[in-house]
Each structure stands twice: as structure tokens, then as C-alpha cells.
Scaffold this motif. Sequence first.
Motif, PDB file in Angstrom:
ATOM      1  N   VAL A  62     -18.569   4.261   3.746  1.00 11.28           N
ATOM      2  CA  VAL A  62     -17.430   4.514   2.864  1.00 11.28           C
ATOM      3  C   VAL A  62     -17.514   3.568   1.664  1.00 11.28           C
ATOM      4  O   VAL A  62     -17.838   2.395   1.822  1.00 11.28           O
ATOM      5  CB  VAL A  62     -16.098   4.277   3.623  1.00 11.28           C
ATOM      6  N   SER A  63     -17.254   4.096   0.483  1.00  9.28           N
ATOM      7  CA  SER A  63     -17.210   3.254  -0.718  1.00  9.28           C
ATOM      8  C   SER A  63     -15.773   2.963  -1.122  1.00  9.28           C
ATOM      9  O   SER A  63     -14.931   3.867  -1.109  1.00  9.28           O
ATOM     10  CB  SER A  63     -17.898   3.950  -1.896  1.00  9.28           C
ATOM     11  N   ILE A  64     -15.529   1.711  -1.479  1.00 10.27           N
ATOM     12  CA  ILE A  64     -14.232   1.310  -2.022  1.00 10.27           C
ATOM     13  C   ILE A  64     -14.384   1.155  -3.524  1.00 10.27           C
ATOM     14  O   ILE A  64     -15.187   0.346  -3.991  1.00 10.27           O
ATOM     15  CB  ILE A  64     -13.765  -0.029  -1.410  1.00 10.27           C
ATOM     16  N   ILE A  65     -13.629   1.951  -4.264  1.00 14.45           N
ATOM     17  CA  ILE A  65     -13.611   1.810  -5.724  1.00 14.45           C
ATOM     18  C   ILE A  65     -12.398   0.979  -6.109  1.00 14.45           C
ATOM     19  O   ILE A  65     -11.269   1.324  -5.747  1.00 14.45           O
ATOM     20  CB  ILE A  65     -13.525   3.193  -6.406  1.00 14.45           C
ATOM     21  N   GLY A  66     -12.621  -0.110  -6.807  1.00 13.69           N
ATOM     22  CA  GLY A  66     -11.512  -0.902  -7.332  1.00 13.69           C
ATOM     23  C   GLY A  66     -11.030  -0.270  -8.633  1.00 13.69           C
ATOM     24  O   GLY A  66     -11.784  -0.169  -9.592  1.00 13.69           O
ATOM     25  N   VAL A  67      -9.785   0.189  -8.631  1.00  7.25           N
ATOM     26  CA  VAL A  67      -9.244   0.842  -9.834  1.00  7.25           C
ATOM     27  C   VAL A  67      -8.634  -0.240 -10.734  1.00  7.25           C
ATOM     28  O   VAL A  67      -7.653  -0.887 -10.373  1.00  7.25           O
ATOM     29  CB  VAL A  67      -8.205   1.916  -9.461  1.00  7.25           C
ATOM     30  N   THR A  68      -9.259  -0.414 -11.892  1.00  8.67           N
ATOM     31  CA  THR A  68      -8.955  -1.574 -12.745  1.00  8.67           C
ATOM     32  C   THR A  68      -8.093  -1.216 -13.949  1.00  8.67           C
ATOM     33  O   THR A  68      -7.995  -1.992 -14.887  1.00  8.67           O
ATOM     34  CB  THR A  68     -10.276  -2.202 -13.235  1.00  8.67           C
ATOM     35  N   LYS A  69      -7.429  -0.045 -13.904  1.00  8.51           N
ATOM     36  CA  LYS A  69      -6.715   0.416 -15.107  1.00  8.51           C
ATOM     37  C   LYS A  69      -5.574  -0.510 -15.521  1.00  8.51           C
ATOM     38  O   LYS A  69      -5.174  -0.486 -16.666  1.00  8.51           O
ATOM     39  CB  LYS A  69      -6.195   1.836 -14.894  1.00  8.51           C
ATOM     40  N   THR A  70      -5.040  -1.314 -14.589  1.00 10.97           N
ATOM     41  CA  THR A  70      -3.920  -2.186 -14.956  1.00 10.97           C
ATOM     42  C   THR A  70      -4.350  -3.642 -15.143  1.00 10.97           C
ATOM     43  O   THR A  70      -3.503  -4.499 -15.386  1.00 10.97           O
ATOM     44  CB  THR A  70      -2.827  -2.157 -13.867  1.00 10.97           C
ATOM     45  N   SER A  81     -13.704  12.146  -2.213  1.00 11.75           N
ATOM     46  CA  SER A  81     -12.953  11.045  -2.835  1.00 11.75           C
ATOM     47  C   SER A  81     -11.466  11.287  -2.657  1.00 11.75           C
ATOM     48  O   SER A  81     -10.857  12.074  -3.383  1.00 11.75           O
ATOM     49  CB  SER A  81     -13.327  10.965  -4.326  1.00 11.75           C
ATOM     50  N   MET A  82     -10.886  10.645  -1.657  1.00 11.62           N
ATOM     51  CA  MET A  82      -9.436  10.773  -1.467  1.00 11.62           C
ATOM     52  C   MET A  82      -8.891   9.522  -0.788  1.00 11.62           C
ATOM     53  O   MET A  82      -9.523   8.941   0.072  1.00 11.62           O
ATOM     54  CB  MET A  82      -9.073  12.067  -0.714  1.00 11.62           C
ATOM     55  N   GLY A  83      -7.690   9.130  -1.220  1.00 11.77           N
ATOM     56  CA  GLY A  83      -7.040   7.938  -0.708  1.00 11.77           C
ATOM     57  C   GLY A  83      -6.850   6.898  -1.795  1.00 11.77           C
ATOM     58  O   GLY A  83      -7.797   6.540  -2.491  1.00 11.77           O
ATOM     59  N   MET A  84      -5.602   6.444  -1.956  1.00  5.80           N
ATOM     60  CA  MET A  84      -5.232   5.393  -2.905  1.00  5.80           C
ATOM     61  C   MET A  84      -4.474   4.323  -2.113  1.00  5.80           C
ATOM     62  O   MET A  84      -4.418   4.394  -0.889  1.00  5.80           O
ATOM     63  CB  MET A  84      -4.374   5.982  -4.043  1.00  5.80           C
ATOM     64  N   ARG A 127     -10.058   5.148  -3.692  1.00  3.23           N
ATOM     65  CA  ARG A 127      -9.839   4.589  -5.040  1.00  3.23           C
ATOM     66  C   ARG A 127      -8.592   3.713  -4.983  1.00  3.23           C
ATOM     67  O   ARG A 127      -7.484   4.215  -4.884  1.00  3.23           O
ATOM     68  CB  ARG A 127      -9.646   5.732  -6.044  1.00  3.23           C
ATOM     69  N   ILE A 128      -8.789   2.397  -5.046  1.00  4.71           N
ATOM     70  CA  ILE A 128      -7.678   1.495  -4.735  1.00  4.71           C
ATOM     71  C   ILE A 128      -7.389   0.537  -5.892  1.00  4.71           C
ATOM     72  O   ILE A 128      -8.261  -0.224  -6.310  1.00  4.71           O
ATOM     73  CB  ILE A 128      -7.982   0.714  -3.437  1.00  4.71           C
ATOM     74  N   GLY A 129      -6.166   0.613  -6.383  1.00  2.00           N
ATOM     75  CA  GLY A 129      -5.721  -0.268  -7.456  1.00  2.00           C
ATOM     76  C   GLY A 129      -4.792  -1.347  -6.946  1.00  2.00           C
ATOM     77  O   GLY A 129      -5.177  -2.498  -6.726  1.00  2.00           O
ATOM     78  N   ARG A 130      -3.525  -0.971  -6.719  1.00  2.00           N
ATOM     79  CA  ARG A 130      -2.466  -1.953  -6.412  1.00  2.00           C
ATOM     80  C   ARG A 130      -2.782  -2.831  -5.199  1.00  2.00           C
ATOM     81  O   ARG A 130      -2.498  -4.030  -5.214  1.00  2.00           O
ATOM     82  CB  ARG A 130      -1.132  -1.227  -6.188  1.00  2.00           C
ATOM     83  N   ALA A 131      -3.341  -2.266  -4.150  1.00  2.00           N
ATOM     84  CA  ALA A 131      -3.582  -3.050  -2.926  1.00  2.00           C
ATOM     85  C   ALA A 131      -4.631  -4.147  -3.171  1.00  2.00           C
ATOM     86  O   ALA A 131      -4.690  -5.119  -2.424  1.00  2.00           O
ATOM     87  CB  ALA A 131      -4.018  -2.143  -1.782  1.00  2.00           C
ATOM     88  N   LEU A 132      -5.430  -4.002  -4.224  1.00  2.00           N
ATOM     89  CA  LEU A 132      -6.414  -5.035  -4.548  1.00  2.00           C
ATOM     90  C   LEU A 132      -5.914  -5.967  -5.646  1.00  2.00           C
ATOM     91  O   LEU A 132      -6.019  -7.189  -5.541  1.00  2.00           O
ATOM     92  CB  LEU A 132      -7.736  -4.379  -5.024  1.00  2.00           C
ATOM     93  N   PHE A 133      -5.378  -5.363  -6.709  1.00  2.00           N
ATOM     94  CA  PHE A 133      -5.093  -6.137  -7.920  1.00  2.00           C
ATOM     95  C   PHE A 133      -3.611  -6.445  -8.097  1.00  2.00           C
ATOM     96  O   PHE A 133      -3.227  -7.078  -9.076  1.00  2.00           O
ATOM     97  CB  PHE A 133      -5.619  -5.399  -9.141  1.00  2.00           C
ATOM     98  N   GLY A 134      -2.758  -5.975  -7.177  1.00  2.00           N
ATOM     99  CA  GLY A 134      -1.313  -6.162  -7.316  1.00  2.00           C
ATOM    100  C   GLY A 134      -0.713  -5.096  -8.218  1.00  2.00           C
ATOM    101  O   GLY A 134      -1.446  -4.344  -8.859  1.00  2.00           O
TER     102      GLY A 134
END
Length: 225
Positions: free
Chosen positions: A29-37, A198-201, A217-224
Motif C-alpha cells: 500500500v502506498s501512502i500519499i502525503g497530501v500537501t495542499k495546505t 486510490s481511495m481513502g483520506m 491520500r492523507i492530508g490532515r492526519a499527517l500535516f494537521g
Amino acid sequence: MSNLEENIRQVRVRVDQAVARSAEPDRPVSIIGVTKTVDLDAVDAAIHAGLFDFGENRVGELVRKQAAFPMARWHMIGRLQTNKVKEAVEKAWLIHSLDRWNLAEAINRRGEQDGRTVSALLQVNVSGEASKAGLALEDVFHFLDSVGELKKLNILGLMTIAPEEDAEITRPVFKELKKIFDENKGKWHSNVEMLYLSMGMSGDFEVALEEGSNIVRIGRALFGS
Ligand SMILES: *Cc1c(COP(=O)(O)O)cnc(C)c1O
């Protein structure tokens, strides 16, 4: 340990546990860090903490961050306008948000001009909510049937954004897309391969993984937030 390192560690543990509960517990499984914020310093810290894949939903930010960190793998996960296809094709390792036929044609034309094949996931609107991007479920068959003619486009799987309520309400959406993913394996032209789902945030990645996702694809759980 910094907050970010601790978040990455926790997300990895939760990912591993959810995959272990699923029907295919040995799949990668790949974890993509979503860095948009977040800005470049957070990307830098995440790379140092061992993340390799990053996602942006706007082409401008993708271009900027990819230029700063070309060694990482960048994913285009947001709605893609046809006039931004050139940059997205150049900078993204994978486009997750192919959601309409005219975009597929534009990507294919770009591939012809650049003399290369472009990889994308077909984004599907499983829940049918009008507010959600993605190809309608009933159009997926026709799209995959027709895409054989676009020789410079490789469809490598499916992507969805689930409705943002309770993850358990969303479970049937993930289950349905996994079913479509499996049904279309080995069924189409040589440029259609069902490799990535690709599913799951942040709010629903464990449920998505239990149902068979292999990219989250994970944003908030990594970067707040
Ligand atoms: C923002 C975004 C994410 C990450 O969302 P979080 O809830 O912050 O984890 C994932 N996928 C897409 C397409 C997004 O736009």
C-alpha cells in the motif's frame, strides 16, 4: 520526535492494521502525503521522515513543489483543466483525477506531442452525488471500452473521493469500487491495467483499506488541519 514524525508513525501503524484486517493482507500500500495546505518546509520534513509520495490538487502547487523536491513522486489528485494538461503530464508521476473523455483525449494528445505514454487513474463518482467529481458509474464500461484508441494513455486503475460523512456510511462506496476494479482486471485493451485503487483520506482511510484500497491520500492526519 516532531509532531509530523509522530503523525507519520501513527498513520503507518493504522494503515498496517487496516490492511491486516482486509481480504488481501499481504498487498503493498502506498501512502500519499497530501500537501495542499502546507509549504515546502513541511514537505522537506516529511521526506526526511521517510515519505516518498506526495499529492497536490492544483497544478500550480504541483509544479512549484515538484521543482523543489524532484526526487519525490508527485501525484495530481485534483480536478484537472485541459489547459493545464501539459504541466501536469510533465510533473506528475500519476494523474488520479481523469474524470472525463475530453480530458483523456487532451492527455493522449499531449503524450503524442511529447512522444511518451502518460499514466492515469480513472476517477469514478460512485455515490452519484452531484457535488462529487468523477465519471458516473454507468459510463465506466463505455470509457474503458473506448480508451483503447488513445494509445498514449495508460489507465492504471481507479480513484474515488467518498462522501465526507461517517466512514461507515462510506463503506459501500469503497466496496463497490473494489468490485469494479476486480471485474475489470485483465478484461480490456493493453493500455488498461487495474493496478492501483486510490481511495481513502484522513477520515476514512482505514475503512477504504479494509475494502481493498492500495493507495491512500492523507492530508490532515499527517500535516494537521
Ligand atoms: C485534500 C485531499 C485529500 C486529503 O484529505 P484529508 O482529509 O486532509 O486527508 C485526499 N484526496 C483529495 C482528492 C484531496 O483533495
